[in-house]
Design a protein around this motif. Structure first.
Motif, PDB file in Angstrom:
ATOM      1  N   ASP A   1       0.837  -1.193   0.000  1.00 46.59           N
ATOM      2  CA  ASP A   1       0.000   0.000   0.000  1.00 46.59           C
ATOM      3  C   ASP A   1       0.879   1.254   0.000  1.00 46.59           C
ATOM      4  O   ASP A   1       2.115   1.166   0.103  1.00 46.59           O
ATOM      5  N   PRO A   2       0.305   2.441  -0.108  1.00 49.68           N
ATOM      6  CA  PRO A   2       1.114   3.678  -0.173  1.00 49.68           C
ATOM      7  C   PRO A   2       1.981   3.913   1.062  1.00 49.68           C
ATOM      8  O   PRO A   2       2.972   4.643   0.994  1.00 49.68           O
ATOM      9  N   GLN A   3       1.626   3.307   2.212  1.00 53.49           N
ATOM     10  CA  GLN A   3       2.431   3.451   3.425  1.00 53.49           C
ATOM     11  C   GLN A   3       3.506   2.370   3.539  1.00 53.49           C
ATOM     12  O   GLN A   3       4.114   2.189   4.586  1.00 53.49           O
ATOM     13  N   LYS A   4       3.703   1.613   2.455  1.00 51.94           N
ATOM     14  CA  LYS A   4       4.714   0.567   2.359  1.00 51.94           C
ATOM     15  C   LYS A   4       4.390  -0.659   3.214  1.00 51.94           C
ATOM     16  O   LYS A   4       5.271  -1.477   3.491  1.00 51.94           O
ATOM     17  N   ASN A   5       3.147  -0.807   3.631  1.00 49.46           N
ATOM     18  CA  ASN A   5       2.728  -2.033   4.310  1.00 49.46           C
ATOM     19  C   ASN A   5       2.495  -3.111   3.260  1.00 49.46           C
ATOM     20  O   ASN A   5       1.947  -2.841   2.183  1.00 49.46           O
ATOM     21  N   ARG A   6       2.878  -4.339   3.595  1.00 49.62           N
ATOM     22  CA  ARG A   6       2.765  -5.445   2.639  1.00 49.62           C
ATOM     23  C   ARG A   6       1.647  -6.407   3.067  1.00 49.62           C
ATOM     24  O   ARG A   6       1.433  -6.655   4.257  1.00 49.62           O
ATOM     25  N   PHE A   7       1.002  -6.976   2.050  1.00 50.63           N
ATOM     26  CA  PHE A   7      -0.109  -7.905   2.292  1.00 50.63           C
ATOM     27  C   PHE A   7      -0.059  -9.023   1.248  1.00 50.63           C
ATOM     28  O   PHE A   7       0.357  -8.808   0.105  1.00 50.63           O
ATOM     29  N   LEU A   8      -0.518 -10.194   1.650  1.00 50.26           N
ATOM     30  CA  LEU A   8      -0.900 -11.231   0.698  1.00 50.26           C
ATOM     31  C   LEU A   8      -2.420 -11.250   0.659  1.00 50.26           C
ATOM     32  O   LEU A   8      -3.076 -11.304   1.714  1.00 50.26           O
ATOM     33  N   MET A   9      -2.976 -11.203  -0.534  1.00 48.00           N
ATOM     34  CA  MET A   9      -4.434 -11.105  -0.650  1.00 48.00           C
ATOM     35  C   MET A   9      -4.926 -12.012  -1.774  1.00 48.00           C
ATOM     36  O   MET A   9      -4.245 -12.205  -2.783  1.00 48.00           O
ATOM     37  N   TYR A  10      -6.120 -12.553  -1.555  1.00 46.28           N
ATOM     38  CA  TYR A  10      -6.796 -13.276  -2.633  1.00 46.28           C
ATOM     39  C   TYR A  10      -8.303 -13.149  -2.380  1.00 46.28           C
ATOM     40  O   TYR A  10      -8.838 -13.749  -1.441  1.00 46.28           O
ATOM     41  N   PHE A  11      -8.952 -12.350  -3.200  1.00 45.53           N
ATOM     42  CA  PHE A  11     -10.393 -12.160  -3.085  1.00 45.53           C
ATOM     43  C   PHE A  11     -11.033 -12.449  -4.440  1.00 45.53           C
ATOM     44  O   PHE A  11     -10.670 -11.844  -5.448  1.00 45.53           O
ATOM     45  N   ASP A  12     -11.985 -13.393  -4.440  1.00 46.80           N
ATOM     46  CA  ASP A  12     -12.653 -13.808  -5.672  1.00 46.80           C
ATOM     47  C   ASP A  12     -13.974 -13.050  -5.797  1.00 46.80           C
ATOM     48  O   ASP A  12     -14.952 -13.355  -5.106  1.00 46.80           O
TER      49      ASP A  12
END
Length: 671
Positions: free
Chosen positions: A534-545
């Motif tokens: 995200d713009p604040q450099k936070n990282r995520f793994l995401m999977y939304f169907d």
């Protein structure tokens, strides 16, 4: 002009339509205050529209006389060149083409060029049609002319039209709400020996409330007239059904079923499969398992008998003899359905032929009883205590009968004696139409993504056809595009070539079980920089169907139509794992849901560890029904709940390092 009598004529109207003199036309084209208001708003205006429908036991005819402005260039263009499609034995008659220009009525028939062409879809894709397209081009129409068109079309019945001779069916729909009408008039003329019933439906009172339907009757020689002055149809087109009047020969479902049943009984009684199809009988007898024998019978008729839709023959209900269908290896829906029933009779499976109309199924409950409400024939099969419907015209469908594709419709008339209109029960899938397992593992800067999907029922049939007819590169691109949004990469690397994100993507068919009707595929790829940042450099793994989110249910708004529930059952197992620590208490990571709606069950369950999580999603709808309006808002709200991050999985990465851990602890403390 070449006047081809068989397709069109230039002549005076028939006596039932009446004669309008030129001066009467001029007198009716007056710029009232109502007309001026519409024209000043930049709208085209219809000074008058006079429509008449005449029906007898020998013909159906429609007449129209209208005068309207050509103030808009687009309307002028459409008026200058129009097409009229006529059926076999239907004649289009032109009575008047004129313009009122500067107060003078000018005859434009000498400036009119008429061509008769074959209809574009004639004899294509198994459709046989004798329809003709009459192209009418009018020279020297000018902006701000008033165009007067007076014409009619007469359909004279032949022996093939025995049903139209016996029964009348016409639906008058209230006019388009774009136009303002100085005068609007519709007349229904019954010249048949039989009484015609008519039913006014979706008419409204002055407060916009739907009135109860009214049923009245027209005897031979009687007319129905509806007339409006200074009229704009008040219907809210996006949210209301246009008011309409259904005209049909007065009858009831029992009498109609008793009329048509003998036609089919005669065919069934004189048809012997052993006599006209001994080779097919030999193949059937060689199959020991009854389930497989039934599957073979259905697929033989669907795939080996070519579907030919003959538009001219569909006006009647007399089916082709099964021996002819088998010999020629072709037939329409009636012919194929009759052949299938004869085969099922031979193997001892209870079956009947039924009338349906997929396109107007919603309206059948409102329509008056008529055989002309239907335009298609399918086969109803009773097998092992369950009820199935088989469309014999469909190709490339597979599976034992309980695994075959489901046909969505509610109303049908069984071709047997003493039948009423029947309504199907709601349906719950005995299997998951989509059963998918997703694994996404991120290690260092590389993510490995694997999807294994099992499709069943309609989904299996559709996906099998898709893989057969589509280029492999295009299929991979389609999956890549879906994953680009599902993994939320569209938010942090939008504009990137998707092929550069999923560089080594591949997709393969794992198995294709044509008895269980299960089509299994496997997709895999590796992704550099697998995390969404995200713009604040936070990282995520995401999977939304987003296929799980039923946008059509959430967005549906209509006063009159009920929501048609036809979603597939679905099951997902989504696993996201990383070599980084994750926030095991993040709200949406641990959020679960259980929804027990009368029309669907939805459940999501989570399993969270320090390095990842898995969500198990199950969606089981009750389908093939209309959601009653009293239940719909709860139904919609429950789908909003699914859309609130319950349609996938996301995990937040806790970045390594003392400062990042302190930052994380601070964030958690004050959340």
């Amino acid at each position: 002009m070449d006047n081809q009598i068989q397709n069109y004529k230039i002549q005076q109207p028939e006596a039932w339509a009446g004669i309008i003199e030129d001066q009467e036309i001029i007198n009716r084209i007056k710029d009232s205050e109502f007309a001026k208001k519409q024209i000043d708003e930049g709208r085209d205006y219809c000074y008058f529209l006079d429509k008449k429908y005449y029906t007898s036991n020998t013909e159906n005819s429609e007449y129209a006389c209208m005068a309207y402005t050509l103030n808009e260039p687009g309307n002028l263009e459409r008026a200058s060149a129009t097409d009229v499609v006529v059926e076999e034995n239907e004649v289009y008659s032109i009575h008047r083409i004129s313009v009122l220009r500067d107060g003078v009525l000018i005859d434009k028939i000498p400036d009119t060029k008429i061509k008769v062409l074959d209809s574009e879809n004639q004899s294509s894709g198994g459709v046989l049609s004798s329809n003709k397209k009459i192209n009418i081009t009018i020279k020297d129409l000018r902006l701000y002319d008033v165009l007067i068109m007076e014409d009619s079309r007469v359909k004279a019945f032949t022996d093939r039209d025995f049903l139209r001779k016996e029964f009348s069916k016409y639906v008058w729909v209230s006019p388009d709400n774009y136009w303002a009408y100085g005068s609007f008039k519709f007349t229904m003329i019954n010249d048949r020996e039989q009484t015609i019933a008519y039913k006014k439906t979706f008419f409204r009172d002055e407060n916009g409330n739907v009135l109860e339907p009214e049923i009245s009757y027209l005897k031979k020689g009687e007319q129905f007239v509806i007339e409006k002055e200074n009229y704009i149809n008040p219907v809210d087109a996006g949210r209301e059904i246009f008011p309409y009047i259904d005209f049909a020969t007065d009858s009831n479902w029992k009498d109609l079923s008793n009329y048509i049943a003998p036609m089919y009984e005669e065919i069934f009684n004189k048809s012997s499969l052993q006599e006209f199809a001994p080779n097919l009988v030999e193949k059937l007898d060689a199959i020991a398992n009854q389930d497989e024998k039934l599957q073979f019978a259905i697929e033989y008729v669907q795939n080996h008998i070519y579907y030919v839709f003959n538009a001219d023959e569909m006006n009647g209900h007399k089916p082709q003899e099964p021996a002819v269908t088998y010999e020629n290896k072709q037939g329409d829906c009636k012919a194929k359905s009759v052949l299938l029933k004869v085969i099922l009779d031979y193997i001892g499976v209870d079956a009947s032929v039924v009338l349906v109309n997929f396109h107007t199924d919603f309206y059948i409950k409102y329509y008056l009883p008529s055989l002309l409400n239907f335009n298609h024939v399918v086969v109803k099969v009773n097998y092992k205590g369950e009820e199935y419907f088989i469309d014999a015209t469909i190709r490339d469908e597979f599976g034992l009968i309980e695994n075959r594709g489901f046909i969505y419709f509610m109303h049908y008339l069984e071709i047997k004696h003493n039948q009423e209109l029947q309504v199907r029960k709601p349906y719950k899938f005995p299997y998951y139409c989509v059963d998918e397992k997703i694994e996404f593992n991120a290690e260092n800067t590389i993510g490995t993504l694997k999807l294994t999907t099992v499709y069943r029922g309609n989904r299996a049939n559709a996906m099998r056809r898709y893989f057969k007819s589509t280029n492999k590169r295009e299929i991979v691109d389609s999956w890549n595009n879906f994953l680009f949004y599902g993994l939320n990469y569209s938010s942090d690397r939008n504009g990137t070539d998707i092929r550069n994100v999923f560089k080594d993507a591949s997709i393969d068919i794992v198995s294709d079980d044509k008895k269980q009707n299960e089509f299994t595929i496997h997709y895999q790829t590796t992704v550099e920089n697998p995390y969404y940042t995200d713009p604040q450099k936070n990282r995520f793994l995401m999977y939304f169907d987003r296929n799980v989110v039923k946008a059509s249910a959430r967005d549906f708004i209509h006063k009159d139509l009920s929501f048609w529930h036809n979603f597939d059952s679905e099951k997902y197992e989504i696993s996201l794992y990383t070599d980084q620590k994750i926030d095991t208490e993040e709200k949406y990571t641990v959020q679960e849901s259980t929804i027990a709606n009368p029309y669907f069950d939805y459940k999501s369950r989570k399993k969270v560890t320090k390095n990842g999580a898995t969500v198990f999603i199950e969606y089981n709808p009750l389908v093939n029904l209309e959601i009653p309006q009293k239940d719909f808002e709860t139904f919609r709200t429950d789908h909003h709940t699914i859309a609130d991050s319950n349609f996938g999985l996301g995990v937040d990465i806790i970045e390594p390092g003392l400062m990042n851990r302190l930052k994380f602890s601070f964030k958690k403390k004050f959340k």
